[in-house]
Design a protein around this motif. Structure first.
Motif, short mmCIF file in Angstrom:
data_model
loop_
_atom_site.label_atom_id
_atom_site.label_comp_id
_atom_site.label_asym_id
_atom_site.label_seq_id
_atom_site.Cartn_x
_atom_site.Cartn_y
_atom_site.Cartn_z
N UNK A 204 10.92 -23.99 -33.93
CA UNK A 204 12.19 -23.26 -33.74
C UNK A 204 12.54 -22.46 -35.00
N UNK A 205 12.39 -23.10 -36.15
CA UNK A 205 12.69 -22.42 -37.42
C UNK A 205 11.71 -21.28 -37.66
N UNK A 206 10.43 -21.53 -37.35
CA UNK A 206 9.41 -20.49 -37.54
C UNK A 206 9.69 -19.28 -36.66
N UNK A 207 10.15 -19.52 -35.45
CA UNK A 207 10.47 -18.41 -34.54
C UNK A 207 11.66 -17.61 -35.05
N UNK A 208 12.60 -18.29 -35.70
CA UNK A 208 13.73 -17.57 -36.29
C UNK A 208 13.25 -16.63 -37.39
N UNK A 209 12.19 -17.04 -38.09
CA UNK A 209 11.63 -16.20 -39.16
C UNK A 209 10.78 -15.08 -38.60
N UNK A 210 10.38 -15.21 -37.33
CA UNK A 210 9.54 -14.21 -36.67
C UNK A 210 8.23 -14.00 -37.43
N UNK A 211 7.68 -15.11 -37.92
CA UNK A 211 6.42 -15.08 -38.67
C UNK A 211 5.33 -15.68 -37.79
N UNK A 212 4.43 -14.83 -37.29
CA UNK A 212 3.43 -15.30 -36.33
C UNK A 212 2.50 -16.35 -36.91
N UNK A 213 2.16 -16.22 -38.19
CA UNK A 213 1.26 -17.19 -38.82
C UNK A 213 1.92 -18.56 -38.91
N UNK A 214 3.17 -18.59 -39.34
CA UNK A 214 3.90 -19.86 -39.47
C UNK A 214 4.12 -20.49 -38.10
N UNK A 215 4.41 -19.66 -37.09
CA UNK A 215 4.57 -20.18 -35.72
C UNK A 215 3.26 -20.80 -35.24
N UNK A 216 2.15 -20.09 -35.48
CA UNK A 216 0.84 -20.60 -35.06
C UNK A 216 0.50 -21.91 -35.75
N UNK A 242 -1.04 -21.29 -30.15
CA UNK A 242 -1.68 -21.00 -31.43
C UNK A 242 -2.51 -19.72 -31.31
N UNK A 243 -3.31 -19.68 -30.26
CA UNK A 243 -4.20 -18.53 -30.05
C UNK A 243 -3.40 -17.27 -29.73
N UNK A 244 -2.31 -17.44 -29.04
CA UNK A 244 -1.46 -16.30 -28.70
C UNK A 244 -0.87 -15.65 -29.94
N UNK A 245 -0.43 -16.49 -30.90
CA UNK A 245 0.24 -15.96 -32.07
C UNK A 245 -0.72 -15.57 -33.20
N UNK A 246 -1.91 -16.21 -33.24
CA UNK A 246 -2.78 -15.95 -34.39
C UNK A 246 -4.26 -16.04 -34.04
N UNK A 247 -4.60 -15.72 -32.79
CA UNK A 247 -5.97 -15.92 -32.36
C UNK A 247 -6.92 -14.79 -32.68
N UNK A 248 -6.41 -13.59 -32.91
CA UNK A 248 -7.29 -12.46 -33.12
C UNK A 248 -7.96 -12.53 -34.50
N UNK A 250 -9.01 -15.03 -36.15
CA UNK A 250 -8.77 -16.24 -36.95
C UNK A 250 -9.61 -17.39 -36.39
N UNK A 251 -10.55 -17.87 -37.17
CA UNK A 251 -11.48 -18.90 -36.71
C UNK A 251 -10.76 -20.21 -36.45
N UNK A 252 -9.82 -20.58 -37.32
CA UNK A 252 -9.10 -21.83 -37.16
C UNK A 252 -8.33 -21.87 -35.83
N UNK A 253 -7.65 -20.77 -35.50
CA UNK A 253 -6.91 -20.71 -34.24
C UNK A 253 -7.84 -20.76 -33.03
N UNK A 254 -8.97 -20.05 -33.14
CA UNK A 254 -9.95 -20.06 -32.05
C UNK A 254 -10.52 -21.45 -31.83
N UNK A 255 -10.83 -22.14 -32.94
CA UNK A 255 -11.40 -23.48 -32.82
C UNK A 255 -10.38 -24.48 -32.29
N UNK A 256 -9.12 -24.27 -32.63
CA UNK A 256 -8.06 -25.14 -32.10
C UNK A 256 -8.02 -25.05 -30.58
N UNK A 257 -8.06 -23.82 -30.06
CA UNK A 257 -8.03 -23.63 -28.60
C UNK A 257 -9.33 -24.13 -27.96
#
Length: 355
Positions: A204-216, A242-248, A250-257
């Motif tokens: 919720x706090x990350x979304x308030x910051x509108x920071x895609x990396x922190x949200x992911x 995770x992939x939606x916000x930082x998947x392009x 980013x290996x870590x996000x891809x591996x998470x999904x």
């Protein structure tokens, strides 16, 4: 930044001195000996040169850290540490101890890291430097949460409370402090609901910051907690975020999904995500990728694939271990050669003058 020209001049002089002194060897004794001629002729200038060199080293390290670069080489930072470590009344002491602690934590020297963080926490608290105090508390909790979760939880909570006193500090740090507390609590007793609530607050706090990396990052921690609790469908839902916000790219996000899809038995979709990872990324992430491919092959009862990925996994792990060992050998060999070269210099005055 509004600095006066004289401050900029000091930094430049410090940089030049640092380069010259490094050529004589990185050990503090050799650096000091290089300034001896100046100390004999103008002791105030020599003292100022040493102070400026230490200030430059610390500021440079801070800039690297805040830019997201991993500072895993102490050749520069130690210049600052050797100057500040016995000056606890200096305004930069707590910062220097904190960054030296981060260096030690990145290089598996947990005991030294905790000692530096403890020094930083004590002095930062006295000086009401809430930012450094909070960061040192958080880093300490990360180190000890596996073997002393109770103390880690206390540190993590203190880090949050302390950071609430920081004025104009990055709000993203509050997000990561909440996520850290969630992980510490999970190490203690696996209280999933409390951990999930903390992750939800962080999101919720990350979304308030509108920071895609922190949200992911927040969703990734949530996915991990669901996964460790065996709630694979919920873990998959979080991993998709995770992939939606930082998947392009980013290996870590891809591996998470991909991992979440594998755990949810969506094997073909998991493979599709893995196959999107560029081959160049296998150099640094090969062990994780081949491990997941090996797991998928087992689930599919593809025994040829099992053996092939097992061999690739072993080879990747061996390559990574060799590279880490070689990197350390190169670093320490370089330090040794610099030290030997310094001992063999016919006249150290030539080094201090840059000739």
């Amino acid at each position: 930044m509004g600095w006066k020209m004289e401050h900029l001049y000091k930094i430049i002089i410090g940089a030049i001195l640092l380069i010259c002194l490094s050529a004589c060897g990185d050990k503090q004794g050799k650096q000091i000996s290089a300034i001896i001629p100046l100390a004999e002729s103008n002791p105030d200038s020599a003292l100022k040169a040493l102070r400026d060199m230490a200030l430059y080293a610390l500021v440079y390290n801070m800039a690297q850290d805040k830019s997201g670069l991993v500072v895993d080489n102490d050749s520069l930072l130690r210049n600052a540490y050797n100057w500040y470590h016995d000056k606890p009344t200096d305004s930069l002491y707590a910062k220097c101890e904190y960054y030296m602690g981060k260096y030690y934590s990145l290089n598996d020297s947990s005991e030294k890291a905790l000692r530096c963080f403890a020094n930083s926490i004590k002095v930062a608290s006295q000086r009401k430097d809430y930012y450094i105090q909070s960061m040192a508390l958080l880093q300490s909790s990360v180190i000890i949460r596996e073997y002393n979760p109770d103390l880690a939880i206390r540190y993590a909570k203190n880090a949050i409370n302390t950071y609430n006193n920081v004025k104009d500090g990055p709000q993203s740090n509050k997000v990561y402090a909440l996520l850290n507390l969630a992980e510490c609590l999970f190490y203690k007793d696996g209280d999933t609901m409390q951990c999930i609530n903390l992750c939800t607050d962080a999101i919720s706090l990350a979304k308030q910051l509108n920071d895609s990396l922190v949200i992911a990052d927040s969703y990734q921690d949530l996915s991990s907690i669901y996964s460790m609790n065996g709630e694979y469908e919920l873990a998959l839902q979080a991993a998709r975020k995770v992939y939606e916000y930082n998947g392009k790219g980013d290996v870590s996000s891809a591996m998470c999904l991909a991992l979440a899809l594998c755990n949810a038995d969506s094997l073909s979709q998991s493979l599709a995500i893995i196959h999107k990872i560029p081959r160049k990324e296998y150099k640094d992430n090969g062990s994780a990728i081949y491990s997941l491919l090996h797991t998928i092959a087992l689930k599919e009862k593809d025994y040829d694939g099992v053996n092939a990925y097992k061999d690739s996994l072993i080879q990747s792990l061996s390559s990574e271990n060799n590279e880490n060992a070689e990197a350390k050998d190169r670093y320490y060999s370089g330090q040794l050669h610099k030290s030997v070269d310094a001992h063999n210099l016919p006249n150290q005055k030539s080094c201090s003058s840059g000739t």
